[in-house]
Design an enzyme around this catalytic site. Structure first.
Site, PDB file in Angstrom:
ATOM      1  N   GLU A   1       0.842  -1.033   0.170  1.00  0.00           N
ATOM      2  CA  GLU A   1       0.239  -0.276   0.210  1.00  0.00           C
ATOM      3  C   GLU A   1       0.860   0.975   0.123  1.00  0.00           C
ATOM      4  O   GLU A   1       1.078   2.405   0.992  1.00  0.00           O
ATOM      5  CB  GLU A   1      -0.922   0.033   1.531  1.00  0.00           C
ATOM      6  CG  GLU A   1      -2.343   1.358   1.322  1.00  0.00           C
ATOM      7  CD  GLU A   1      -2.422   1.266   2.097  1.00  0.00           C
ATOM      8  OE1 GLU A   1      -3.435   0.559   2.907  1.00  0.00           O
ATOM      9  OE2 GLU A   1      -2.783   2.286   2.994  1.00  0.00           O
TER      10      GLU A   1
ATOM     11  N   HIS B   1       1.992   4.276  -1.805  1.00  0.00           N
ATOM     12  CA  HIS B   1       1.643   5.673  -2.548  1.00  0.00           C
ATOM     13  C   HIS B   1       2.600   6.490  -3.705  1.00  0.00           C
ATOM     14  O   HIS B   1       3.937   6.920  -3.009  1.00  0.00           O
ATOM     15  CB  HIS B   1       0.514   6.523  -1.697  1.00  0.00           C
ATOM     16  CG  HIS B   1      -0.341   5.467  -1.442  1.00  0.00           C
ATOM     17  ND1 HIS B   1      -1.005   4.878  -1.294  1.00  0.00           N
ATOM     18  CD2 HIS B   1      -0.725   5.429   0.215  1.00  0.00           C
ATOM     19  CE1 HIS B   1      -2.281   4.140  -1.300  1.00  0.00           C
ATOM     20  NE2 HIS B   1      -1.771   4.210   0.129  1.00  0.00           N
TER      21      HIS B   1
ATOM     22  N   HIS C   1      -9.630   1.350  -0.438  1.00  0.00           N
ATOM     23  CA  HIS C   1      -8.994   2.029   0.074  1.00  0.00           C
ATOM     24  C   HIS C   1     -10.101   3.118   0.764  1.00  0.00           C
ATOM     25  O   HIS C   1     -10.174   4.172  -0.162  1.00  0.00           O
ATOM     26  CB  HIS C   1      -7.272   2.615  -0.932  1.00  0.00           C
ATOM     27  CG  HIS C   1      -6.081   3.388   0.042  1.00  0.00           C
ATOM     28  ND1 HIS C   1      -6.796   4.841   0.283  1.00  0.00           N
ATOM     29  CD2 HIS C   1      -5.306   3.339   0.119  1.00  0.00           C
ATOM     30  CE1 HIS C   1      -5.114   5.342   1.395  1.00  0.00           C
ATOM     31  NE2 HIS C   1      -4.310   4.385   1.357  1.00  0.00           N
TER      32      HIS C   1
ATOM     33  N   ASP D   1       1.897   1.733   3.897  1.00  0.00           N
ATOM     34  CA  ASP D   1       1.359   3.098   3.853  1.00  0.00           C
ATOM     35  C   ASP D   1       2.824   4.279   3.044  1.00  0.00           C
ATOM     36  O   ASP D   1       2.047   5.485   3.709  1.00  0.00           O
ATOM     37  CB  ASP D   1       0.498   3.112   4.353  1.00  0.00           C
ATOM     38  CG  ASP D   1      -1.281   3.984   4.251  1.00  0.00           C
ATOM     39  OD1 ASP D   1      -0.754   4.645   3.377  1.00  0.00           O
ATOM     40  OD2 ASP D   1      -1.851   4.367   4.851  1.00  0.00           O
TER      41      ASP D   1
HETATM   42 MN    MN Z   1      -2.660   4.586   2.469  1.00  0.00          MN
END
Ligand code: MN
Length: 319
Positions: free
Chosen positions: A10, A12, A159, A282
């Site tokens: 995950e 980004h 998400h 994340d």
């Molecule tokens: Mn995220």
């Protein structure tokens, strides 16, 4: 001791063109985070190397194209952004793979873009974010995307994004001056995405597409903790019959993104099984370094550790 291979999924970035189409959430205004969102090269690789993260499955940050309501704009925009992301992956194929963004304003075109991204660009699935065009993503209008995901045998990562304005007004507004994070990762994201996960099960989409695979971040957005209670309450006779807990455990995978809590992880292992949990960070909203460090302390056996750090992702994403 040899370092375990670590995949995180995950992770980004922002595409400069896509980012002109949404208002940045407060987290992204922190300079160190913004700089990293815009980087798909040296800085990102350095952060990965320092933490021992071997491989990132890249995805655009929220809300990506889920609030680009004009279909004509969204289709071209998603296509160009996915093409650019494919170039970044091509530059470092041993370090990166990718999830597509989809122009959900036109679900048929979104399904086609998913297929193009998977078959032509080598992407591993897609990520969609929060409320799309005023609707939850379980809405039947979006089912062409799920049909195509099943056909391609790729997962859809659901998400969070900033909650619906009416929810912000009723639930959060009076605390946002002092605590803007309440709207996002502290709580707003969790409620929004957990609600979407529940709605997905209740929608019947998994009866229609029994091969559909969904990924939720943040240790399942609190749903593993609540599965027993949801299941029990929905089993009361005034509800339509639904094997809620079984459906969830059959169709959902979860990641550790932004939730490095050992008690929460143990709950997830007990409820979902170690085969359904995948390590994630994340990044860059959460820095890389604390993730692998935390995982070293987790009281799991060697087989489960390997599954969570890389094995489950390799299997699900066919890496
Ligand atoms: Mn995220």
């Amino acid at each position: 001791m040899t370092k375990p291979y670590i995949i995180a999924l995950e992770e980004h970035y922002w595409d400069a063109e896509v980012a002109t189409h949404f208002k940045a959430p407060p987290d992204a205004s922190i300079p160190a985070i913004h700089e990293r969102l815009m980087d798909l090269g040296a800085l990102r690789l350095k952060d990965m190397d320092e933490a021992g993260v071997d491989f990132q499955v890249l995805s655009h940050g929220a809300p990506a194209t889920q609030r680009v309501d004009d279909a004509a704009t969204g289709v071209g925009l998603a296509r160009r952004a996915n093409d650019r992301l494919a170039e970044a992956v091509k530059a470092h194929p041993d370090r990166f793979a990718a999830f597509a963004i989809l122009p959900t304003a036109d679900p048929a075109a979104a399904a086609d873009e998913l297929e193009r991204a998977v078959t032509k660009l080598g992407f591993k699935g897609a990520m969609m974010h929060g409320i799309a065009h005023g609707k939850f993503l379980d809405d039947v209008s979006f089912w062409p995307i799920y049909e195509r995901a099943q056909k391609l045998d790729v997962p859809i990562y659901l998400h969070p994004a900033v909650p619906h304005p009416a929810v912000v007004e009723a639930y959060y507004k009076d605390y946002l001056k002092d605590f803007p994070g309440l709207l996002t990762a502290a709580w707003g994201f969790t409620v929004e995405t957990a609600t979407l996960g529940i709605r997905m099960v209740l929608s019947g989409v998994f009866d229609k597409y029994p091969g559909l695979k969904i990924v939720l971040g943040h240790l399942g957005e609190s749903l593993p903790f609540s599965l027993w209670r949801i299941d029990m309450a929905l089993a009361r006779s005034f509800n339509k019959r639904t094997p809620f807990r079984d459906t969830f455990r059959e169709h959902f995978w979860i990641t550790t993104s932004g939730n490095f809590s050992t008690p929460a992880l143990i709950c997830c292992v007990l409820e979902m099984g170690a085969d359904r949990i995948m390590f994630s960070i994340d990044y860059p909203f959460v820095p890389n370094l604390p993730g692998p460090k935390w995982f070293e302390t987790v009281p799991l056996g060697p087989e489960d550790r390997v599954k969570i750090l890389s094995g489950n992702a390799k299997r699900l994403l066919k890496l």
